[in-house]
Scaffold this motif. Structure first.
Motif, PDB file in Angstrom:
ATOM      1  N   LEU A 108       0.834  -1.207   0.000  1.00  0.00           N
ATOM      2  CA  LEU A 108       0.000   0.000   0.000  1.00  0.00           C
ATOM      3  C   LEU A 108       0.867   1.254   0.000  1.00  0.00           C
ATOM      4  O   LEU A 108       0.482   2.280  -0.581  1.00  0.00           O
ATOM      5  N   GLU A 109       2.030   1.194   0.639  1.00  0.00           N
ATOM      6  CA  GLU A 109       2.926   2.345   0.628  1.00  0.00           C
ATOM      7  C   GLU A 109       3.388   2.645  -0.799  1.00  0.00           C
ATOM      8  O   GLU A 109       3.435   3.807  -1.220  1.00  0.00           O
ATOM      9  N   THR A 110       3.704   1.609  -1.559  1.00  0.00           N
ATOM     10  CA  THR A 110       4.094   1.788  -2.951  1.00  0.00           C
ATOM     11  C   THR A 110       2.965   2.445  -3.733  1.00  0.00           C
ATOM     12  O   THR A 110       3.173   3.392  -4.489  1.00  0.00           O
ATOM     13  N   TRP A 111       1.754   1.951  -3.534  1.00  0.00           N
ATOM     14  CA  TRP A 111       0.591   2.537  -4.201  1.00  0.00           C
ATOM     15  C   TRP A 111       0.424   3.998  -3.779  1.00  0.00           C
ATOM     16  O   TRP A 111       0.187   4.869  -4.623  1.00  0.00           O
ATOM     17  N   TRP A 115       0.329   7.341  -6.060  1.00  0.00           N
ATOM     18  CA  TRP A 115      -0.863   8.189  -5.959  1.00  0.00           C
ATOM     19  C   TRP A 115      -0.459   9.625  -5.638  1.00  0.00           C
ATOM     20  O   TRP A 115      -0.948  10.570  -6.240  1.00  0.00           O
ATOM     21  N   ALA A 116       0.436   9.781  -4.680  1.00  0.00           N
ATOM     22  CA  ALA A 116       0.899  11.106  -4.296  1.00  0.00           C
ATOM     23  C   ALA A 116       1.562  11.809  -5.479  1.00  0.00           C
ATOM     24  O   ALA A 116       1.363  13.006  -5.690  1.00  0.00           O
ATOM     25  N   ALA A 117       2.357  11.072  -6.248  1.00  0.00           N
ATOM     26  CA  ALA A 117       3.020  11.669  -7.406  1.00  0.00           C
ATOM     27  C   ALA A 117       2.012  12.138  -8.454  1.00  0.00           C
ATOM     28  O   ALA A 117       2.200  13.175  -9.089  1.00  0.00           O
ATOM     29  N   ARG A 118       0.911  11.410  -8.619  1.00  0.00           N
ATOM     30  CA  ARG A 118      -0.124  11.785  -9.596  1.00  0.00           C
ATOM     31  C   ARG A 118      -1.000  12.919  -9.119  1.00  0.00           C
ATOM     32  O   ARG A 118      -1.510  13.681  -9.923  1.00  0.00           O
ATOM     33  N   THR A 119      -1.189  13.029  -7.833  1.00  0.00           N
ATOM     34  CA  THR A 119      -2.143  14.009  -7.316  1.00  0.00           C
ATOM     35  C   THR A 119      -1.496  15.225  -6.669  1.00  0.00           C
ATOM     36  O   THR A 119      -2.196  16.155  -6.288  1.00  0.00           O
ATOM     37  N   ALA A 120      -0.174  15.214  -6.546  1.00  0.00           N
ATOM     38  CA  ALA A 120       0.515  16.340  -5.911  1.00  0.00           C
ATOM     39  C   ALA A 120       0.343  17.591  -6.760  1.00  0.00           C
ATOM     40  O   ALA A 120       0.369  17.521  -7.988  1.00  0.00           O
TER      41      ALA A 120
END
Length: 124
Positions: A108-111, A115-120
């Motif tokens: 989940l940390e990898t996901w 996710w953070a990279a896409r939504t930052a």
């Protein structure tokens, strides 16, 4: 009241597969896991034991800054009843199932990183 209980008392409210839990009257295994992991401080206790196993009650309480002794004792009892944590000679440790759970949680940390990279927000 002792600073370090010998073993937390078994909690009849520990969510387990096959029992009714929050979100599932039938106790579907995934819903029982979500109920257990969604309880306050549960993930932190698991995380701390994954980082540095065999923590005494007092050490674990210090590492989980802010958790009360009663809540920690209850979470340890629930995790013990769920066979994720056990009391060992030198403190609390993750069981083999607990270590496997941690490995799955790391996925989940990898996901979350993707996710953070896409939504930052874009850098200005």
């Amino acid at each position: 009241m002792a600073d370090e209980p010998d073993r937390p008392a078994a909690s009849p409210s520990a969510p387990l597969p096959g029992r009714p839990v929050r979100g599932s009257a039938t106790g579907r295994p995934i819903m029982a896991l979500f109920d257990l992991l969604g309880r306050r401080w549960t993930l932190r206790v698991i995380w701390e034991l994954a980082q540095e196993p065999a923590a005494t009650f007092r050490e674990l309480q210090q590492r989980c800054d802010g958790v009360s002794s009663s809540v920690l004792a209850q979470r340890l009892a629930e995790l013990d009843q769920a066979a994720i944590v056990r009391r060992a000679d030198r403190g609390y440790t993750l069981t083999p199932d607990g270590r496997t759970l941690c490995a799955e949680l790391m996925r989940l940390e990898t996901w979350a990183d993707r996710w953070a990279a896409r939504t930052a927000p874009a850098a200005e």
